[in-house]
Design a protein around this motif. Structure first.
Motif, PDB file in Angstrom:
ATOM      1  N   LEU A  17      61.751 -64.601  36.347  1.00 25.24           N
ATOM      2  CA  LEU A  17      62.718 -65.673  36.403  1.00 25.24           C
ATOM      3  C   LEU A  17      64.034 -65.199  35.818  1.00 25.24           C
ATOM      4  O   LEU A  17      64.029 -64.648  34.793  1.00 25.24           O
ATOM      5  CB  LEU A  17      62.242 -66.842  35.542  1.00 25.24           C
ATOM      6  N   THR A  18      65.157 -65.482  36.366  1.00 23.40           N
ATOM      7  CA  THR A  18      66.520 -65.286  35.843  1.00 23.40           C
ATOM      8  C   THR A  18      67.417 -64.506  36.763  1.00 23.40           C
ATOM      9  O   THR A  18      67.012 -64.198  37.853  1.00 23.40           O
ATOM     10  CB  THR A  18      66.538 -64.633  34.453  1.00 23.40           C
ATOM     11  N   LEU A  19      68.608 -64.097  36.380  1.00 19.65           N
ATOM     12  CA  LEU A  19      69.542 -63.398  37.245  1.00 19.65           C
ATOM     13  C   LEU A  19      70.535 -62.530  36.517  1.00 19.65           C
ATOM     14  O   LEU A  19      70.709 -62.616  35.354  1.00 19.65           O
ATOM     15  CB  LEU A  19      70.362 -64.407  38.061  1.00 19.65           C
ATOM     16  N   ALA A  20      71.333 -61.737  37.301  1.00 15.28           N
ATOM     17  CA  ALA A  20      72.354 -60.899  36.695  1.00 15.28           C
ATOM     18  C   ALA A  20      73.523 -60.724  37.591  1.00 15.28           C
ATOM     19  O   ALA A  20      73.501 -61.077  38.725  1.00 15.28           O
ATOM     20  CB  ALA A  20      71.744 -59.555  36.372  1.00 15.28           C
ATOM     21  N   GLY A  21      74.603 -60.080  37.148  1.00 14.48           N
ATOM     22  CA  GLY A  21      75.778 -59.923  37.964  1.00 14.48           C
ATOM     23  C   GLY A  21      76.269 -58.523  38.015  1.00 14.48           C
ATOM     24  O   GLY A  21      75.647 -57.619  37.558  1.00 14.48           O
ATOM     25  N   CYS A  22      77.494 -58.319  38.652  1.00 11.66           N
ATOM     26  CA  CYS A  22      77.894 -56.963  38.810  1.00 11.66           C
ATOM     27  C   CYS A  22      79.365 -56.738  38.797  1.00 11.66           C
ATOM     28  O   CYS A  22      80.079 -57.146  39.651  1.00 11.66           O
ATOM     29  CB  CYS A  22      77.210 -56.395  40.005  1.00 11.66           C
ATOM     30  N   MET A  23      79.879 -56.097  37.788  1.00 12.68           N
ATOM     31  CA  MET A  23      81.278 -55.715  37.619  1.00 12.68           C
ATOM     32  C   MET A  23      81.349 -54.632  36.589  1.00 12.68           C
ATOM     33  O   MET A  23      80.431 -54.378  35.886  1.00 12.68           O
ATOM     34  CB  MET A  23      82.039 -56.916  37.064  1.00 12.68           C
ATOM     35  N   GLY A  24      82.455 -53.996  36.384  1.00 13.45           N
ATOM     36  CA  GLY A  24      82.589 -53.152  35.217  1.00 13.45           C
ATOM     37  C   GLY A  24      83.229 -51.832  35.447  1.00 13.45           C
ATOM     38  O   GLY A  24      83.852 -51.578  36.443  1.00 13.45           O
ATOM     39  N   PRO A  73      84.643 -65.211  34.489  1.00 16.77           N
ATOM     40  CA  PRO A  73      83.803 -66.392  34.674  1.00 16.77           C
ATOM     41  C   PRO A  73      83.800 -66.840  36.129  1.00 16.77           C
ATOM     42  O   PRO A  73      84.808 -66.687  36.829  1.00 16.77           O
ATOM     43  CB  PRO A  73      84.498 -67.437  33.774  1.00 16.77           C
ATOM     44  N   PRO A  74      82.671 -67.369  36.629  1.00 12.88           N
ATOM     45  CA  PRO A  74      81.425 -67.683  35.911  1.00 12.88           C
ATOM     46  C   PRO A  74      80.384 -66.565  35.967  1.00 12.88           C
ATOM     47  O   PRO A  74      79.211 -66.800  35.713  1.00 12.88           O
ATOM     48  CB  PRO A  74      80.923 -68.906  36.666  1.00 12.88           C
ATOM     49  N   PHE A  75      80.785 -65.330  36.283  1.00 10.99           N
ATOM     50  CA  PHE A  75      79.809 -64.250  36.408  1.00 10.99           C
ATOM     51  C   PHE A  75      79.488 -63.588  35.071  1.00 10.99           C
ATOM     52  O   PHE A  75      78.335 -63.273  34.799  1.00 10.99           O
ATOM     53  CB  PHE A  75      80.293 -63.218  37.425  1.00 10.99           C
ATOM     54  N   GLU A  76      80.494 -63.342  34.265  1.00 12.06           N
ATOM     55  CA  GLU A  76      80.270 -62.830  32.918  1.00 12.06           C
ATOM     56  C   GLU A  76      81.434 -63.276  32.032  1.00 12.06           C
ATOM     57  O   GLU A  76      82.589 -63.024  32.341  1.00 12.06           O
ATOM     58  CB  GLU A  76      80.127 -61.298  32.876  1.00 12.06           C
ATOM     59  N   TYR A  77      81.097 -63.967  30.957  1.00 12.14           N
ATOM     60  CA  TYR A  77      82.121 -64.483  30.046  1.00 12.14           C
ATOM     61  C   TYR A  77      81.454 -64.915  28.746  1.00 12.14           C
ATOM     62  O   TYR A  77      80.224 -64.930  28.642  1.00 12.14           O
ATOM     63  CB  TYR A  77      82.867 -65.668  30.685  1.00 12.14           C
ATOM     64  N   GLY A  86      76.746 -66.112  31.859  1.00 11.63           N
ATOM     65  CA  GLY A  86      77.250 -66.023  33.218  1.00 11.63           C
ATOM     66  C   GLY A  86      76.146 -65.711  34.218  1.00 11.63           C
ATOM     67  O   GLY A  86      75.016 -65.357  33.860  1.00 11.63           O
ATOM     68  N   PHE A  87      76.484 -65.853  35.485  1.00 10.65           N
ATOM     69  CA  PHE A  87      75.518 -65.633  36.562  1.00 10.65           C
ATOM     70  C   PHE A  87      74.967 -64.213  36.532  1.00 10.65           C
ATOM     71  O   PHE A  87      73.749 -63.998  36.619  1.00 10.65           O
ATOM     72  CB  PHE A  87      76.201 -65.919  37.899  1.00 10.65           C
ATOM     73  N   ASP A  88      75.839 -63.221  36.424  1.00 10.42           N
ATOM     74  CA  ASP A  88      75.378 -61.841  36.386  1.00 10.42           C
ATOM     75  C   ASP A  88      74.498 -61.564  35.164  1.00 10.42           C
ATOM     76  O   ASP A  88      73.527 -60.814  35.243  1.00 10.42           O
ATOM     77  CB  ASP A  88      76.577 -60.879  36.358  1.00 10.42           C
ATOM     78  N   VAL A  89      74.863 -62.172  34.063  1.00 13.02           N
ATOM     79  CA  VAL A  89      74.092 -61.986  32.830  1.00 13.02           C
ATOM     80  C   VAL A  89      72.692 -62.571  32.982  1.00 13.02           C
ATOM     81  O   VAL A  89      71.689 -61.971  32.571  1.00 13.02           O
ATOM     82  CB  VAL A  89      74.838 -62.617  31.639  1.00 13.02           C
ATOM     83  N   SER A  90      72.599 -63.732  33.612  1.00  7.43           N
ATOM     84  CA  SER A  90      71.296 -64.360  33.836  1.00  7.43           C
ATOM     85  C   SER A  90      70.458 -63.567  34.837  1.00  7.43           C
ATOM     86  O   SER A  90      69.242 -63.447  34.693  1.00  7.43           O
ATOM     87  CB  SER A  90      71.481 -65.794  34.336  1.00  7.43           C
TER      88      SER A  90
END
Length: 303
Positions: A17-24, A73-77, A86-90
Motif C-alpha cells: 500500500l502507498t505511493l511515490a513520486g519522481c523529480m530531482g 507540491p503536491p508531489f513533494e513538499y 506528497g504524492f511521490d513520497v507516498s
C-alpha cells in the motif's frame, strides 16, 4: 549507516500500500531528506527486510537514495511541521518500503541538473514528477508510467488573459528544465517568437512572478497548477479545449497544451532493479492502494 539488502524476485514481493513520486537531481553535498513509514516524514521507517538471497535477488544499498526536486507540491513538499509529504513520497513508501522492504530517503536537488546527477551516482533513482520523453530516455531508463499529467496555463482571475492567443507579446513564467518550459517554448514558436519566457529554479518563483504581475501566466503541470488555483482565489486555469481533447482523452475542464506520462528514472545499467520496481508498481495498482493515494492528493484538485 549504509547496508546492503538482496531484493527477492517477484515471488517474494508482498502485496503493498502507498505511493511515490519522481523529480530531482543535483550536485554533491545536497541536503538529504528521509521519509518515515506511514507518516511520510523525514526518518526512514522500520520494518522487515526480505531475507538475503543473492541467487534470487538484487544487491541494493540501504537506505535507497531518491533524487527529487523539493518543493514541488503536491508531489513533494513540506508540511508546516517540516515533515516531507506528497504524492511521490507516498508512492515511494508504498513501492520501496511496503512492497520491497527497503529503507529509503529523499535527496533534495535541482530539477534542471537531476539526470546528470543521477548518472554521476549521487542517488539510485529519480522520483520527481518526471515526464517520460524520448530525449530523456536516451540518458536514463524509465519505469512503467505511474501518472498522467497535462501542461496547463494558470492565470490571474481578473487579468487580461482570456484565451491562449492573448499570451502573444506577453511574459509567461515556468520552472527551469521542466516540460512546462518546453511547452512554453513550443508556444513561442507557434507565436513566431512573440512570447517572453522567464524561467525560475523553483515553481514557487514562477507563481510569485504571476502574483506580482511580473508574468501574465504560469505554464506547468495541471496538478501543481491546481494546488495554487485551489489555494489562491486570484488564480484560475485558462479555459479551452486542447491536446487532451484532441487525443480523445478524458480531458479536464481547462486548456491542456500536452498530455504526458510520469515515470521513475534509473541509470542505464540498473535494468534488473527497474524490473523489480515495475513489479511493485503493478502490485500497488492491483491492490487498490494506488487509487487510495491518488484520491488523497488529487481528487479535490481536478477542476
Amino acid at each position: 549507516m549504509k547496508r546492503r539488502t538482496f531484493v527477492k524476485g517477484s515471488a517474494g514481493i508482498t502485496t503493498g500500500l502507498t505511493l511515490a513520486g519522481c523529480m530531482g537531481g543535483s550536485g554533491d553535498g545536497e541536503e538529504t531528506e528521509t521519509t518515515e513509514t506511514t507518516e511520510a516524514s523525514e526518518t526512514t521507517g522500520d520494518g522487515t527486510t526480505p531475507e538475503e538471497t543473492a541467487s534470487e535477488g538484487l544487491d541494493v544499498e540501504e537506505p535507497l537514495v531518491i533524487g527529487s526536486d523539493i518543493p514541488y507540491p503536491p508531489f513533494e513538499y513540506r508540511k508546516e511541521n517540516g515533515d516531507l509529504t506528497g504524492f511521490d513520497v507516498s508512492i515511494a513508501q508504498a513501492v520501496f518500503k511496503e512492497e520491497m522492504g527497503l529503507d529509503y530517503e529523499f535527496k533534495k536537488t535541482g530539477f534542471d541538473t537531476i539526470i546528470p546527477s543521477l548518472n554521476n551516482g549521487n542517488f539510485r533513482l529519480i522520483m520527481s514528477a518526471m515526464t517520460i520523453k524520448p530525449e530523456r530516455a536516451e540518458k536514463v531508463d524509465f519505469s512503467d508510467p505511474y501518472f498522467t499529467a497535462y501542461q496547463t496555463v494558470a492565470i490571474l482571475k481578473n487579468g487580461e488573459i482570456g484565451k491562449l492567443d492573448d499570451l502573444k507579446g506577453k511574459t509567461v513564467a515556468v520552472q527551469k528544465g521542466t516540460t512546462g518550459e518546453g511547452a512554453a517554448e513550443q508556444l513561442k514558436k507557434d507565436f513566431d517568437g512573440n512570447l517572453t519566457i522567464d524561467s525560475y529554479d523553483q515553481i514557487t518563483g514562477a507563481f510569485n512572478a504571476l502574483l506580482n504581475n511580473q508574468a501574465v501566466a504560469v505554464v506547468n503541470d495541471n496538478t501543481v497548477n491546481a494546488k495554487y488555483v485551489n489555494e489562491q482565489d486570484s488564480v484560475v486555469f485558462l479555459e479551452g479545449e486542447g491536446e487532451a481533447a484532441e487525443q480523445g482523452k478524458n480531458a479536464p475542464p481547462y486548456l491542456t497544451l500536452t498530455v504526458e506520462e510520469y515515470g521513475i528514472a534509473f541509470r542505464k545499467d540498473d535494468d534488473e532493479f527497474r524490473k523489480k520496481v515495475n513489479e511493485a508498481l503493478a502490485a500497488i495498482k492491483e491492490s487498490g492502494r494506488y487509487d487510495e493515494i491518488y484520491a488523497e492528493y488529487f481528487e479535490s484538485s481536478s477542476n
